[in-house]
Design a protein around this motif. Structure first.
Motif, PDB file in Angstrom:
ATOM      1  N   ASP A 389       0.804  -1.226   0.000  1.00 56.53           N
ATOM      2  CA  ASP A 389       0.000   0.000   0.000  1.00 56.53           C
ATOM      3  C   ASP A 389       0.838   1.277   0.000  1.00 56.53           C
ATOM      4  N   ASP A 526      -1.854  -3.097   6.250  1.00 56.79           N
ATOM      5  CA  ASP A 526      -2.749  -4.157   5.764  1.00 56.79           C
ATOM      6  C   ASP A 526      -2.531  -4.463   4.284  1.00 56.79           C
ATOM      7  N   GLY A 527      -1.604  -3.736   3.648  1.00 51.83           N
ATOM      8  CA  GLY A 527      -1.299  -4.004   2.240  1.00 51.83           C
ATOM      9  C   GLY A 527      -2.359  -3.470   1.289  1.00 51.83           C
ATOM     10  N   ARG A 528      -3.430  -2.915   1.843  1.00 48.66           N
ATOM     11  CA  ARG A 528      -4.516  -2.384   0.996  1.00 48.66           C
ATOM     12  C   ARG A 528      -4.440  -0.861   0.974  1.00 48.66           C
ATOM     13  N   TYR A 530      -5.353   2.837   1.165  1.00 51.51           N
ATOM     14  CA  TYR A 530      -6.320   3.560   2.005  1.00 51.51           C
ATOM     15  C   TYR A 530      -7.325   4.317   1.139  1.00 51.51           C
ATOM     16  N   SER A 544      -8.835  -0.334   1.562  1.00 52.73           N
ATOM     17  CA  SER A 544      -9.438  -0.481   2.882  1.00 52.73           C
ATOM     18  C   SER A 544      -9.591   0.904   3.518  1.00 52.73           C
ATOM     19  N   LYS A 546      -8.476   1.667   6.462  1.00 53.90           N
ATOM     20  CA  LYS A 546      -7.443   1.861   7.495  1.00 53.90           C
ATOM     21  C   LYS A 546      -6.358   2.805   6.980  1.00 53.90           C
ATOM     22  N   ASP A 548      -3.360   3.178   7.313  1.00 58.68           N
ATOM     23  CA  ASP A 548      -2.077   2.672   7.820  1.00 58.68           C
ATOM     24  C   ASP A 548      -0.976   2.695   6.768  1.00 58.68           C
ATOM     25  N   ASP A 549      -1.279   3.170   5.552  1.00 63.95           N
ATOM     26  CA  ASP A 549      -0.258   3.200   4.499  1.00 63.95           C
ATOM     27  C   ASP A 549       0.903   4.078   4.956  1.00 63.95           C
TER      28      ASP A 549
HETATM   29 CA   LIG Z   1      -3.259   0.184   4.059  1.00 64.44          CA
END
Ligand SMILES: [Ca+2]
Ligand SMILES: [Ca+2]
Length: 828
Positions: A389, A526-528, A530, A544, A546, A548-549
């Motif tokens: 991500d 999460d690898g997805r 944002y 996603s 989240k 978190d990237d």
């Molecule tokens: Ca992410």
């Protein structure tokens, strides 16, 4: 003051001897303002909390007991178990007090209106700590501020404690208990007493602390963070001022204790023809024999084969040194060194001694650090596919907790928080944390290209499939691993260049909670990608909710651009055969980046990211120019620039000298003639500097240990030797190898995990919470705990300044090790 209650029962055995012995063992102040007794050093206010990393477990009052620094951070803290980024006091001053053998440290928490002195006074065979506040605690700190002293967990694993008479076991793992209020705060292991003895059963570790007034508590700070220590604490009573806290600390002094000699040598052994000199590190109080013996070990046992006088090598820091030269022994075999009644671990003398000293660094450690890939080694998954991500644009005017900072200008076409496509390829996680630091990634590429050009580096033990994002260690795929790694790094640097038109500072976790991640890189995010339109726990395909990237810090810094220009120019050479398209793209980008810096270099634009020292712009310019000169086989543009840079090469010869001689084939005879006196002057200067320590290599005395500098020294000196063999010999490069593989202060472990008979096997990598290692990673090594204690802890992984593998330190080792192998090959 002798004979007080706190003196305790356990002292009786030691005190039956007459008073003069107790006298001899009491702490005495030194010229450096430490308190010293045989087997005990109490240092206060010598090492201060870090402005970048805050709590490094190297501040406040510290105790070195029988050769080990077992306690640190004796200071007023605002929490029983502070984490790394918790508020730390500002060091104000250290002075001698009015009483004999007394050191006074002043500190403050300005923001909280708290200032105070901590007085350490020799008392009996221990010392007294008194905290005197300038004013009583502000109401906001009542019930929060206390005096903490942290004890090293590994020094107390498997041992017990007594709180008054109530026994307890130091837990091997952090097992709570935690406060039930959801605060995340640990409850004490023991509390309410006024006397605490740590390890009553172990004379080498026994410490008794008695508090006047305020009660004592013992915490396990690992309940909050894996790198926490055991904390002994007393809360400062509300309203108290003078003697707000008074502790009597009595570390057990083992009568007659003297540190045993450390015989240090190259743990990989020696090739038959090269010099072979072990160094012996001696406690000045040790009655040192004047001879050592080399023993040969065979299937029939061991027998002495060579005995010689050791030669004094002077005093350095707190130790004296002697050298044992067994260069004359050339017969292949297994040997060990016997000195003062002790025989070391074995090592080989063999023509093959260095055949496998760097490969793990390339095929295992560097593979394990590859970002955006899944990394497998047979049954073990080192990491899943990480950071797919990447990345979001970091916001302006942001100071990040890991030293990154963004000014008002983003130097980016992206808006704060916006997704930047294309950055989720290539690169290496810089160290034990998981960020991509652009300059260190550039250094990895350069080191690998240079090693390949100078020494071959055709090793293939790893399958690397970029399209599948798949790495398999111990599975050769027919392509040299170095070429694949160079390509992997180039992918990231080119992605940055395509996105921004320049190099960026790096890519890192946005939040402290993510940053403290330990374990598999793939689960740091999460690898997805944002998508702010999704709820926090919603997933939609590859997106996603989240946030978190990781963030990209995108400031355009000339020194970084030049470091990347140099790396891309180097990469273009290495990739020319296997990937001509990428090679051409890399060279074009390198030329453009170099050209774009001309005005900034001329203007002396020396901006850094807070990590680079002054002068980096000139060093980076020279290095980039040299790699472009080689890549273009002598383009007149770079020749002309390098001529202009000669004064800068002279000024920064330790940094640029080795690179400068690589340019000789592309420059005129004048250039070589201009370098020759510089090489001569540098050799003289370095010989003078190296005489200050017995190891014959530059030893860093700053806040991060210096194996990387030793590696760079080794490879630079080899390049100088190659170009000017009549001025510089191969011995410097071999000394650098000896240092990295074990012949260094403090102990005799190879700094490269798994290389040599005995190596550093507890390191600060992604798996540090397991007290294990990443094969082939090189740790920083020996730090000087000020004023004079060389330290490299063997069993505690969490001191980053001694233990943290970094990618460019490790590739600097790969280059230096190959240089040393070549140097050893010359000595017959
Ligand atoms: Ca992410
Ligand atoms: Ca390969």
């Amino acid at each position: 003051m002798k004979g007080k209650m706190w003196f305790g029962l356990l002292a009786s055995a030691c005190t039956v001897t007459a008073a003069p012995v107790a006298q001899a063992q009491s702490l005495k102040v030194t010229a450096d303002q430490t308190l010293e007794a045989p087997g005990l050093s109490v240092i206060a206010g010598q090492n201060t909390f870090s402005p970048i990393f805050f709590d490094e477990k190297n501040g406040g009052i510290q105790i070195i007991m029988q050769g080990d620094r077992i306690a640190a951070d004796g200071e007023v803290r605002l929490d029983p178990t502070p984490e790394q980024w918790a508020p730390v006091p500002t060091f104000v001053s250290r002075t001698l007090g009015p009483q004999p053998n007394q050191v006074v440290m002043r500190s403050a928490y300005e923001k909280f209106g708290l200032s105070y002195s901590i007085t350490v006074t020799a008392e009996g065979d221990g010392f007294r700590i008194a905290v005197d506040l300038d004013k009583p605690l502000p109401a906001s700190l009542a019930g929060k501020a206390g005096f903490n002293l942290d004890f090293l967990p590994t020094a107390y694993f498997g041992k017990t404690y007594l709180m008054d008479s109530d026994p307890g076991l130091f837990p091997r793992n952090a097992n709570g208990p935690m406060a039930k209020d959801g605060s995340g705060n640990p409850q004490p292991l023991a509390a309410g007493g006024t006397s605490l003895t740590l390890a009553p059963e172990d004379p080498a570790r026994r410490v008794t602390i008695t508090s006047d007034g305020a009660s004592l508590a013992l915490y396990d700070a690992r309940n909050r963070a894996q790198n926490g220590w055991f904390v002994v604490r007393s809360l400062i009573p509300a309203g108290a001022r003078n003697n707000a806290i008074v502790w009597h600390v009595r570390p057990n002094l083992v009568k007659g204790w003297v540190r045993q000699p450390v015989v240090s040598f190259n743990q990989a052994g020696y090739t038959p023809g090269r010099d072979k000199i072990a160094l012996i590190e001696l406690d000045p109080a040790f009655k040192a024999p004047d001879e050592a013996t080399l023993v040969k070990i065979t299937g029939d046992g061991e027998k002495p084969v060579f005995t010689a006088k050791v030669s004094p090598r002077g005093k350095w820091m707190r130790y004296a040194y002697a050298a044992f030269d067994f260069s004359s022994v050339r017969e292949p075999g297994i040997y060990a060194i016997s000195y003062a009644g002790h025989t070391t671990n074995p090592f080989p003398i063999s023509a093959h001694a260095y055949d496998h000293i760097w490969q793990a660094s390339l095929d295992t450690y560097l593979a394990e650090q590859m970002d955006h890939m899944r990394v497998r080694e047979q049954y073990r998954i080192w990491q899943g596919t990480s950071h797919l991500d990447d990345a979001r644009q970091a916001p302006p005017n942001h100071v990040h907790f890991d030293g990154y900072r963004m000014g008002p200008n983003l130097d980016s076409p992206y808006k704060p928080g916006q997704r930047i496509p294309g950055l989720n390829v290539g690169g290496w996680q810089d160290a034990g944390d998981f960020d991509i630091q652009t300059p260190s990634n550039a250094a990895v590429i350069r080191d690998l290209v240079w090693t390949r050009e100078l020494f071959g580096l055709d090793w293939d033990e790893t399958t690397i499939d970029e399209a599948a994002r798949d790495v398999q260690i111990r599975k050769p795929d027919g392509v040299p691993d170095a070429v694949q790694q160079i390509r992997h790094g180039t992918l990231q640097l080119l992605a940055q260049y395509k996105a921004f038109g320049h190099a960026i500072v790096g890519i890192i976790s946005p939040t402290l909670k993510q940053y403290t991640h330990l374990g598999d890189a793939a689960s740091q995010t999460d690898g997805r990608i944002y998508d702010p339109k999704l709820g926090e726990n919603q997933i939609n395909g590859d997106a996603s909710g989240k946030p978190d990237d990781r963030w990209a810090f995108t400031t355009d810094l000339p020194a970084n651009d030049l470091a990347v220009a140099g790396a891309l120019a180097a990469a273009s050479r290495a990739l020319r055969d296997s990937d001509p398209a990428m090679a051409a793209e890399a060279l074009a980008a390198a030329k453009a980046l170099w050209q774009a810096q001309r005005a900034k270099v001329a203007a002396g634009d020396n901006r850094g990211d807070g990590r680079d020292g002054p002068g980096m712009i000139d060093i980076s310019d020279a290095m980039a120019t040299i790699d472009l000169l080689i890549a273009t086989k002598g383009d007149p543009v770079y020749r002309a620039r390098l001529e202009q840079l000669l004064p800068k090469i002279r000024e920064h010869f330790a940094w640029i000298g080795g690179a400068a001689v690589r340019a000789i084939p592309y420059m005129g005879a004048d250039y070589r003639a201009a370098l020759a006196p510089e090489v001569r002057a540098f050799k003289e200067k370095i010989d003078g500097q190296l005489a200050d320590n017995p190891f014959g290599v530059p030893i860093a005395e700053g806040s991060w240990a210096g194996s990387a500098q030793v590696a760079m020294f080794g490879s630079s000196m080899y390049l100088l030797h190659q170009a000017f063999p009549d001025i510089v010999g191969p011995e410097y490069t071999l000394r650098a190898l000896d240092y990295m593989l074990g012949r260094h202060p403090a102990n005799n472990l190879s700094l490269v995990s798994t290389v040599g008979t005995q190596s550093k096997l507890i390191g600060y990598g992604h798996n540090r919470a397991d007290y294990t290692f990443v094969p082939g990673g090189m740790v920083p090594g020996v730090i000087i705990i000020k004023p004079d204690f060389p330290e490299l802890k063997t069993d505690w992984p969490f001191l980053w300044f001694e233990n943290e593998y970094t990618v460019n330190t490790t590739t600097a080792y790969i280059l230096a090790a190959n240089a040393a192998i070549a140097a050893a090959g010359e000595e017959h």
